[in-house]
Design a protein around this motif. Structure first.
Motif, PDB file in Angstrom:
ATOM      1  N   ALA A   1      30.234  21.094  44.483  1.00 30.62           N
ATOM      2  CA  ALA A   1      28.840  20.721  44.710  1.00 30.62           C
ATOM      3  C   ALA A   1      28.040  21.833  45.376  1.00 30.62           C
ATOM      4  CB  ALA A   1      28.775  19.454  45.560  1.00 30.62           C
ATOM      5  N   ASP A   2      28.736  22.740  46.081  1.00 26.27           N
ATOM      6  CA  ASP A   2      28.060  23.837  46.780  1.00 26.27           C
ATOM      7  C   ASP A   2      27.895  25.084  45.924  1.00 26.27           C
ATOM      8  OD1 ASP A   2      27.892  22.393  49.192  1.00 26.27           O
ATOM      9  OD2 ASP A   2      29.900  23.019  49.800  1.00 26.27           O
ATOM     10  N   GLN A   3      28.589  25.152  44.803  1.00 20.96           N
ATOM     11  CA  GLN A   3      28.604  26.398  44.035  1.00 20.96           C
ATOM     12  C   GLN A   3      27.264  26.764  43.401  1.00 20.96           C
ATOM     13  OE1 GLN A   3      32.074  26.802  41.459  1.00 20.96           O
ATOM     14  NE2 GLN A   3      33.359  25.751  42.951  1.00 20.96           N
ATOM     15  N   PRO A   4      26.495  25.820  42.817  1.00 20.98           N
ATOM     16  CA  PRO A   4      25.202  26.224  42.248  1.00 20.98           C
ATOM     17  C   PRO A   4      24.260  26.821  43.288  1.00 20.98           C
ATOM     18  CG  PRO A   4      25.819  24.030  41.487  1.00 20.98           C
ATOM     19  CD  PRO A   4      26.784  24.395  42.565  1.00 20.98           C
ATOM     20  N   GLN A   5      24.237  26.252  44.486  1.00 24.28           N
ATOM     21  CA  GLN A   5      23.380  26.774  45.542  1.00 24.28           C
ATOM     22  C   GLN A   5      23.812  28.180  45.943  1.00 24.28           C
ATOM     23  OE1 GLN A   5      23.403  24.520  49.169  1.00 24.28           O
ATOM     24  NE2 GLN A   5      21.835  25.789  50.140  1.00 24.28           N
ATOM     25  N   LEU A   6      25.127  28.426  46.018  1.00 30.29           N
ATOM     26  CA  LEU A   6      25.609  29.753  46.377  1.00 30.29           C
ATOM     27  C   LEU A   6      25.224  30.762  45.298  1.00 30.29           C
ATOM     28  CD1 LEU A   6      27.106  31.710  48.165  1.00 30.29           C
ATOM     29  CD2 LEU A   6      29.249  30.978  47.097  1.00 30.29           C
ATOM     30  N   ILE A   7      25.344  30.398  44.041  1.00 30.55           N
ATOM     31  CA  ILE A   7      24.952  31.302  42.961  1.00 30.55           C
ATOM     32  C   ILE A   7      23.468  31.649  43.071  1.00 30.55           C
ATOM     33  CG2 ILE A   7      24.624  31.448  40.452  1.00 30.55           C
ATOM     34  CD1 ILE A   7      27.271  29.861  40.184  1.00 30.55           C
ATOM     35  N   THR A   8      22.641  30.668  43.404  1.00 31.22           N
ATOM     36  CA  THR A   8      21.213  30.921  43.597  1.00 31.22           C
ATOM     37  C   THR A   8      20.983  31.878  44.758  1.00 31.22           C
ATOM     38  OG1 THR A   8      20.599  28.780  42.667  1.00 31.22           O
ATOM     39  CG2 THR A   8      18.995  29.844  44.112  1.00 31.22           C
ATOM     40  N   LYS A   9      21.740  31.700  45.854  1.00 28.18           N
ATOM     41  CA  LYS A   9      21.610  32.611  46.993  1.00 28.18           C
ATOM     42  C   LYS A   9      22.052  34.024  46.617  1.00 28.18           C
ATOM     43  CE  LYS A   9      23.094  30.931  51.009  1.00 28.18           C
ATOM     44  NZ  LYS A   9      23.946  30.173  51.962  1.00 28.18           N
ATOM     45  N   ILE A  10      23.136  34.135  45.861  1.00 28.97           N
ATOM     46  CA  ILE A  10      23.597  35.451  45.415  1.00 28.97           C
ATOM     47  C   ILE A  10      22.496  36.163  44.637  1.00 28.97           C
ATOM     48  CG2 ILE A  10      25.172  36.603  43.808  1.00 28.97           C
ATOM     49  CD1 ILE A  10      27.322  34.553  44.665  1.00 28.97           C
ATOM     50  N   ALA A  11      21.812  35.423  43.789  1.00 26.67           N
ATOM     51  CA  ALA A  11      20.732  36.024  42.998  1.00 26.67           C
ATOM     52  C   ALA A  11      19.644  36.604  43.898  1.00 26.67           C
ATOM     53  CB  ALA A  11      20.143  34.990  42.044  1.00 26.67           C
TER      54      ALA A  11
END
Length: 213
Positions: A122-132
């Motif tokens: 559940a946390d992975q999409p938010q982390l990918i957005t932060k990485i971007a």
């Protein structure tokens, strides 16, 4: 298990199995061609974030030896202690990637190999957005993710005394998350491992990207 329990299982697993997972003199192995490819995409003295850096081998070592400025993040105390010892010219921080807060546009590349799949789904999409957002315009993300969706625990991982936990979506889901974060995917390939495998993505932040994807 709750998210805190899952993260703790991963942290304890790598604390226990750090040397079992990778020795101090480990070679680059199948990471080698990926790192050679990354080196060809980076400017001189690039700033690179190694997310889930482990003991610093092979990613941080390769990049530091190539003259880049490497920041490594890992949830395991033992892994970070080893990375600091093995690569004194790098910057290594013990932190949970999910809770990480870094300045926007501060890295020429983010490398996240076999790490995202140890984080709560559940946390992975938010982390990918932060990485971007952490990438500079034109910056690259090199990451391995799940090929098929699966969440589970393996006791006595790698034949050692500790358990390990994973949670990942399938490749099309990760493709969608990367695109929703504003990243452009330039390459996708299957990386076999045993009877299954992972998916390797190359994605970059468009050169004309705004501050927020």
């Amino acid at each position: 298990m709750g998210n805190d329990d899952e993260r703790d299982l991963v942290r304890r697993g790598y604390d226990e199995l750090s040397y079992h997972y990778r020795a101090d003199d480990a070679e680059a192995g199948h990471y080698g061609p990926w790192l050679d490819d990354l080196q060809g995409r980076l400017p001189a003295s690039a700033a690179v974030l190694d997310l889930g850096c482990g003991c610093g081998l092979p990613v941080a070592r390769y990049l530091a030896n190539a003259g880049h400025h490497v920041t490594g993040i890992d949830i395991s105390d033992v892994q970070i202690e080893r990375a600091r010892r093995l690569l004194p010219n790098g910057t290594f921080l013990r932190a949970d990637a999910i809770q990480l807060d870094l300045p926007s546009a501060s890295f020429d590349a983010v490398v996240c190999l076999y790490a995202l799949i140890h984080m709560p789904l559940a946390d992975q999409p938010q982390l990918i957005t932060k990485i971007a957002t952490w990438l500079r315009p034109g910056g690259w993300l090199l990451t391995t993710v799940g090929d098929n969706a699966w969440t589970g625990t393996e006791d006595n991982w790698l034949g050692g005394p500790a358990a390990m936990w994973w949670s990942h979506a399938d490749a099309p889901t990760y493709r969608s998350w990367l695109q929703q974060a504003g990243l452009e995917i330039t390459s996708e390939e299957f990386v076999p491992e045993g009877t299954s495998g992972h998916t390797l993505f190359w994605a970059h932040r468009p050169p004309n990207a705004s501050s927020h994807p």
